[in-house]
Design a protein around this motif. Structure first.
Motif, PDB file in Angstrom:
ATOM      1  N   LEU A   1      30.073  29.370  -7.345  1.00  0.00           N
ATOM      2  CA  LEU A   1      29.085  30.449  -7.343  1.00  0.00           C
ATOM      3  C   LEU A   1      29.404  31.498  -6.290  1.00  0.00           C
ATOM      4  O   LEU A   1      28.960  32.632  -6.380  1.00  0.00           O
ATOM      5  N   PHE A   2      30.179  31.099  -5.286  1.00  0.00           N
ATOM      6  CA  PHE A   2      30.517  32.016  -4.200  1.00  0.00           C
ATOM      7  C   PHE A   2      31.852  32.713  -4.431  1.00  0.00           C
ATOM      8  O   PHE A   2      32.346  33.418  -3.566  1.00  0.00           O
ATOM      9  N   GLN A   3      32.459  32.455  -5.590  1.00  0.00           N
ATOM     10  CA  GLN A   3      33.731  33.111  -5.881  1.00  0.00           C
ATOM     11  C   GLN A   3      33.568  34.067  -7.060  1.00  0.00           C
ATOM     12  O   GLN A   3      32.496  34.171  -7.640  1.00  0.00           O
ATOM     13  N   TYR A   4      34.638  34.773  -7.384  1.00  0.00           N
ATOM     14  CA  TYR A   4      34.583  35.700  -8.509  1.00  0.00           C
ATOM     15  C   TYR A   4      34.230  34.954  -9.780  1.00  0.00           C
ATOM     16  O   TYR A   4      34.643  33.809  -9.977  1.00  0.00           O
TER      17      TYR A   4
ATOM     18  N   PHE B   1      30.896  46.908 -11.374  1.00  0.00           N
ATOM     19  CA  PHE B   1      30.225  47.703 -10.336  1.00  0.00           C
ATOM     20  C   PHE B   1      28.760  47.302 -10.155  1.00  0.00           C
ATOM     21  O   PHE B   1      28.083  47.811  -9.269  1.00  0.00           O
TER      22      PHE B   1
ATOM     23  N   SER C   1      27.512  43.894 -10.588  1.00  0.00           N
ATOM     24  CA  SER C   1      27.418  42.458 -10.807  1.00  0.00           C
ATOM     25  C   SER C   1      26.406  41.798  -9.871  1.00  0.00           C
ATOM     26  O   SER C   1      26.058  42.324  -8.823  1.00  0.00           O
TER      27      SER C   1
ATOM     28  N   PRO D   1      25.121  38.441  -7.626  1.00  0.00           N
ATOM     29  CA  PRO D   1      25.676  37.313  -6.878  1.00  0.00           C
ATOM     30  C   PRO D   1      25.570  36.014  -7.675  1.00  0.00           C
ATOM     31  O   PRO D   1      24.556  35.770  -8.338  1.00  0.00           O
ATOM     32  N   GLY D   2      26.604  35.192  -7.599  1.00  0.00           N
ATOM     33  CA  GLY D   2      26.602  33.900  -8.275  1.00  0.00           C
ATOM     34  C   GLY D   2      25.386  33.048  -7.929  1.00  0.00           C
ATOM     35  O   GLY D   2      24.729  32.509  -8.827  1.00  0.00           O
ATOM     36  N   PRO D   3      25.063  32.910  -6.634  1.00  0.00           N
ATOM     37  CA  PRO D   3      23.912  32.072  -6.283  1.00  0.00           C
ATOM     38  C   PRO D   3      22.608  32.573  -6.916  1.00  0.00           C
ATOM     39  O   PRO D   3      21.751  31.775  -7.289  1.00  0.00           O
TER      40      PRO D   3
ATOM     41  N   SER E   1      42.600  36.952  -5.265  1.00  0.00           N
ATOM     42  CA  SER E   1      42.503  36.919  -3.811  1.00  0.00           C
ATOM     43  C   SER E   1      41.137  36.427  -3.359  1.00  0.00           C
ATOM     44  O   SER E   1      40.213  37.205  -3.120  1.00  0.00           O
ATOM     45  N   GLU E   2      41.035  35.101  -3.263  1.00  0.00           N
ATOM     46  CA  GLU E   2      39.809  34.462  -2.804  1.00  0.00           C
ATOM     47  C   GLU E   2      40.163  33.513  -1.672  1.00  0.00           C
ATOM     48  O   GLU E   2      41.256  32.959  -1.648  1.00  0.00           O
ATOM     49  N   ASN E   3      39.218  33.297  -0.783  1.00  0.00           N
ATOM     50  CA  ASN E   3      39.438  32.358   0.313  1.00  0.00           C
ATOM     51  C   ASN E   3      38.427  31.224   0.214  1.00  0.00           C
ATOM     52  O   ASN E   3      37.248  31.411   0.490  1.00  0.00           O
ATOM     53  N   THR E   4      38.919  30.053  -0.195  1.00  0.00           N
ATOM     54  CA  THR E   4      38.014  28.903  -0.318  1.00  0.00           C
ATOM     55  C   THR E   4      38.230  27.914   0.822  1.00  0.00           C
ATOM     56  O   THR E   4      37.701  26.810   0.799  1.00  0.00           O
TER      57      THR E   4
ATOM     58  N   ASN F   1      26.689  46.322  -3.661  1.00  0.00           N
ATOM     59  CA  ASN F   1      27.088  45.021  -4.206  1.00  0.00           C
ATOM     60  C   ASN F   1      28.607  44.939  -4.387  1.00  0.00           C
ATOM     61  O   ASN F   1      29.121  44.887  -5.492  1.00  0.00           O
TER      62      ASN F   1
ATOM     63  N   CYS G   1      33.865  47.283  -4.779  1.00  0.00           N
ATOM     64  CA  CYS G   1      34.006  47.996  -6.055  1.00  0.00           C
ATOM     65  C   CYS G   1      33.021  49.149  -6.088  1.00  0.00           C
ATOM     66  O   CYS G   1      33.361  50.269  -6.455  1.00  0.00           O
TER      67      CYS G   1
ATOM     68  N   SER H   1      33.397  39.512   1.003  1.00  0.00           N
ATOM     69  CA  SER H   1      34.173  38.762   0.016  1.00  0.00           C
ATOM     70  C   SER H   1      35.332  37.993   0.628  1.00  0.00           C
ATOM     71  O   SER H   1      35.520  36.815   0.336  1.00  0.00           O
ATOM     72  N   LYS H   2      36.113  38.656   1.451  1.00  0.00           N
ATOM     73  CA  LYS H   2      37.355  38.053   1.923  1.00  0.00           C
ATOM     74  C   LYS H   2      37.161  37.354   3.265  1.00  0.00           C
ATOM     75  O   LYS H   2      37.497  36.185   3.411  1.00  0.00           O
TER      76      LYS H   2
ATOM     77  N   GLY I   1      34.911  34.643   2.834  1.00  0.00           N
ATOM     78  CA  GLY I   1      35.231  33.804   1.677  1.00  0.00           C
ATOM     79  C   GLY I   1      34.114  33.744   0.656  1.00  0.00           C
ATOM     80  O   GLY I   1      33.855  32.701   0.070  1.00  0.00           O
ATOM     81  N   MET I   2      33.410  34.872   0.452  1.00  0.00           N
ATOM     82  CA  MET I   2      32.297  34.864  -0.497  1.00  0.00           C
ATOM     83  C   MET I   2      32.403  36.035  -1.477  1.00  0.00           C
ATOM     84  O   MET I   2      31.550  36.922  -1.482  1.00  0.00           O
ATOM     85  N   CYS I   3      33.451  36.008  -2.305  1.00  0.00           N
ATOM     86  CA  CYS I   3      33.612  37.061  -3.308  1.00  0.00           C
ATOM     87  C   CYS I   3      32.414  37.118  -4.235  1.00  0.00           C
ATOM     88  O   CYS I   3      32.060  38.177  -4.750  1.00  0.00           O
ATOM     89  N   GLY I   4      31.803  35.951  -4.462  1.00  0.00           N
ATOM     90  CA  GLY I   4      30.719  35.868  -5.433  1.00  0.00           C
ATOM     91  C   GLY I   4      29.384  36.349  -4.900  1.00  0.00           C
ATOM     92  O   GLY I   4      28.421  36.439  -5.653  1.00  0.00           O
ATOM     93  N   ILE I   5      29.314  36.663  -3.609  1.00  0.00           N
ATOM     94  CA  ILE I   5      28.027  37.077  -3.049  1.00  0.00           C
ATOM     95  C   ILE I   5      27.806  38.579  -3.241  1.00  0.00           C
ATOM     96  O   ILE I   5      26.684  39.063  -3.156  1.00  0.00           O
ATOM     97  N   ARG I   6      28.869  39.301  -3.560  1.00  0.00           N
ATOM     98  CA  ARG I   6      28.802  40.721  -3.923  1.00  0.00           C
ATOM     99  C   ARG I   6      28.112  41.587  -2.873  1.00  0.00           C
ATOM    100  O   ARG I   6      27.083  42.211  -3.141  1.00  0.00           O
TER     101      ARG I   6
END
Lengths: 418, 418
Positions: free
Chosen positions: A56-59, A278, A280, A282-284, B31-34, B95, B98, B248-249, B252-257
């Motif tokens: 959820l925290f990634q793309y 543009f 989107s 958040p996953g959570p 490019s994600e950091n887990t 968000n 982008c 994001s980088k 490490g939270m690309c999904g949090i936008r």
């Protein structure tokens, strides 16, 4: 920025708070529903909300996480009484309905094109369709006076749509779309199924895209039947019929920023999905909202019945309070607001006088929304949001009364009906 | 959609998972950091994260909640070693970066205008600057061969910027901006302070806006000094210098936008803020990220030191593994990836051969990113993301080795340096 934004900024700078800022701006101008936050809050504390998998925290899929779209499809199928089961592939999740307007305006039409919209209407649509899409509104002016062909004030008819379209053509505006808000904002009424179908037929005749904004779909508090465009057995032009809904109003979470587009037009959706990156979510947030939608028991038996009951009570409280101080309102069935007739309190039947009244109310630290903000063609109407706590509604009536019945705002007789 | 999106879609359709899908697509392309999700997860469970006041679920300032912007201002002031304390009023929260690109491209220039950008560069910028803003890239081509004036491969010089600008002018393209990514994506190197200043002077001479993309600002794992544009004592053209960063980088939270724009240009910011309503972040997300930023002890002593250590280890693991199978990489200091030289594995020194190699790796269920996706002018370079678990890095090397050293991919001698 429009009047709604202007008012909201004033509120943000000095927000009323029972304890900390009792002399602050009381906001009955912004369409928010705080009546059921206790239920939302309680539901948020249950354990299913906390399981946040790393993914959820990634793309993820810019169209919206697949499992979330599946839940939305099931939810809308049931709650909009869809004619057939919705396909999650036809759904795009975005950060609010603003974003749905922005992407559709960019994708459906070319800069300078026009869209038909019955006025009054939620004025934020102007900037949402303009800033990226550069589309202009073509108003279909509605008035409070009831004529032979109409059954109630501000009634839309296909003849009025037709007339507005022809006027626009003469002005050289290429009209490409029709926007309908149902339940209506700010009128608070609901399109009867027959009128809705006539409008869709009209749009089909002129090859107009129809954007159905049903963001108040489940905020219907009357025992009236609401007809979602999704529920119609056969659409005249399914490829040009686009539906939007969001969590802001019906779940009382404007701040969660999640809107939904449903369209069966693959080309349109492909283009929208390109822009969705543009806009989107958040996953959570997608996870948490999925948990709400999965909990049918809570929605069916707790949240929506309670919400409906509280909306009805709050609406009655405000309407009665307004009646007591001599302010009539339009009969309404859905939405979070009433459309109130302040015409007899205007110094003259002009928009200058309307703004003057608005300003005086703001001086009294009361924010409501003037008709001008909704591109209304008749001065003197205001939208008041009732989905507020009892004490705020009482305080609103109190501040209104003080203002309206002081000397300098003495009612001026006029011929307008009220 | 570009190659990066295409690759990511293939991954999403069949993602590798140690237990559930060990034959799935292994993603070292995105490019994600887990590496530090364990720390993030632990921090998320502390009680300060759970206090969700009702306001967070309602409309708020579209520029970003004031208290969140204050935390961001303090954070960037310290972590970017800003020359002077940042003002929260100069910050807009959106968000993701982008959205920062989308709004800046719309606001800074007119459709059809160009922006200078040294190539290779993160190819997603093409669509981010095009879809709403309709701006076109003007490449500043960089090459791996080191000449007399340069100290390392793919080096940027002001002469190259100048030459690209003049070429664009001859083609009738009005160039309005310069984009610099620092730490660089995909090269993974860092602009020395002197070069950065020269670039800013160059931009000033031609009245170009500078968009500094510093999204990898805190993902520097070498003991090199990183110079943020915010840290420069005096900017040649502060009104045209815009900074972006995001969670994001570095978190490490690309999904949090969540992305951030900092600009001291009030006109630009006013215009961006109007668009920000389309790109707003959920209130609860702004709250949660504020809690991270407030916890200096955790950031200073737990998160960032651990992250740096793990990045360094992972980078070494991948670089050593690649060396073992005969793939050299460019020396790098920041970012989550290395820029690897696969030229000797190409059948011919063409982009067709590069894509063919990419496709073969995808057939082996390994996703890495080809130079073409970064508008590289030299075929045969690939970006590999190392901020992954040890077992994934090993598996990547294994799949690479199997593919590169089978018969049909036998190295073909060529004159290119490696």
């Amino acid at each position: 920025p429009g009047l709604l934004d202007e008012g909201f900024a004033l509120y943000l700078a000095d927000p009323f708070d029972r304890e900390r800022n009792p002399e602050g701006v009381l906001n009955l101008g912004t369409s928010e529903n705080t009546l059921c936050f206790d239920l939302i809050e309680e539901r948020l504390t249950r354990p299913d909300m906390n399981y946040l998998q790393p993914d959820l925290f990634q793309y993820s899929d810019a169209q919206g996480i697949r499992s979330f779209r599946e839940e939305i499809a099931k939810f809308l199928t049931d709650y909009a009484r869809a004619a057939k089961e919705l396909n999650p592939e036809n759904i795009t999740v975005m950060n609010g309905c603003c974003a749905v307007f922005a992407t559709l305006s960019t994708v459906l039409c070319d800069p300078g094109d026009g869209y038909l919209i019955p006025a009054p209407y939620y004025g934020g649509i102007n900037s949402k369709m303009w800033l990226y899409g550069e589309l202009q509104p073509v108003h279909v002016p509605l008035f409070s006076e009831v004529t032979d062909e109409e059954s109630h004030p501000f009634q839309l008819t296909v003849e009025k749509l037709e007339a507005a379209l022809q006027r626009a053509k003469k002005q050289g505006i290429r009209v490409r779309a029709l926007i309908l808000i149902n339940p209506h904002n700010p009128l608070g009424d609901i399109y009867p199924a027959q009128l809705l179908k006539e409008c869709l037929d009209f749009a089909h005749r002129y090859e107009l895209h129809v954007i159905m904004d049903e963001i108040y779909m489940l905020s219907v508090y009357d025992d009236i039947t609401f007809t979602s465009v999704l529920s119609l057995e056969s659409l005249p032009d399914p490829e040009r019929t686009h539906f939007m809904w969001g969590f802001s109003k019906d779940f009382g979470m404007c701040g969660i920023r999640v809107g939904v587009l449903h369209t069966t037009n693959h080309e349109i959706q492909k283009a929208v999905n390109q822009l969705a990156v543009f806009h989107s979510c958040p996953g959570p947030v997608q996870h948490v909202l999925s948990q709400f939608l999965k909990d049918r028991d809570w929605m069916d038996n707790v949240f929506f019945p309670t919400n409906k009951k509280r909306l009805k009570e709050a609406q009655k409280l405000l309407v009665d309070g307004l009646a007591d101080i001599g302010v009539p309102v339009l009969k309404s069935s859905g939405g979070l607001y009433v459309w109130a007739d302040f015409r007899k309190f205007l110094k003259s039947q002009t928009f200058e006088a309307e703004l003057e009244l608005w300003q005086k109310l703001l001086d009294k630290k009361l924010l409501i929304s003037p008709g001008k903000a909704f591109c209304c063609y008749e001065p003197g109407w205001f939208r008041l949001v009732f989905s507020n706590s009892v004490d705020k509604i009482y305080l609103c009536i109190k501040r209104l009364e003080e203002m309206l019945h002081t000397n300098d705002a003495e009612p001026v007789p006029n011929n307008a009906s009220s």
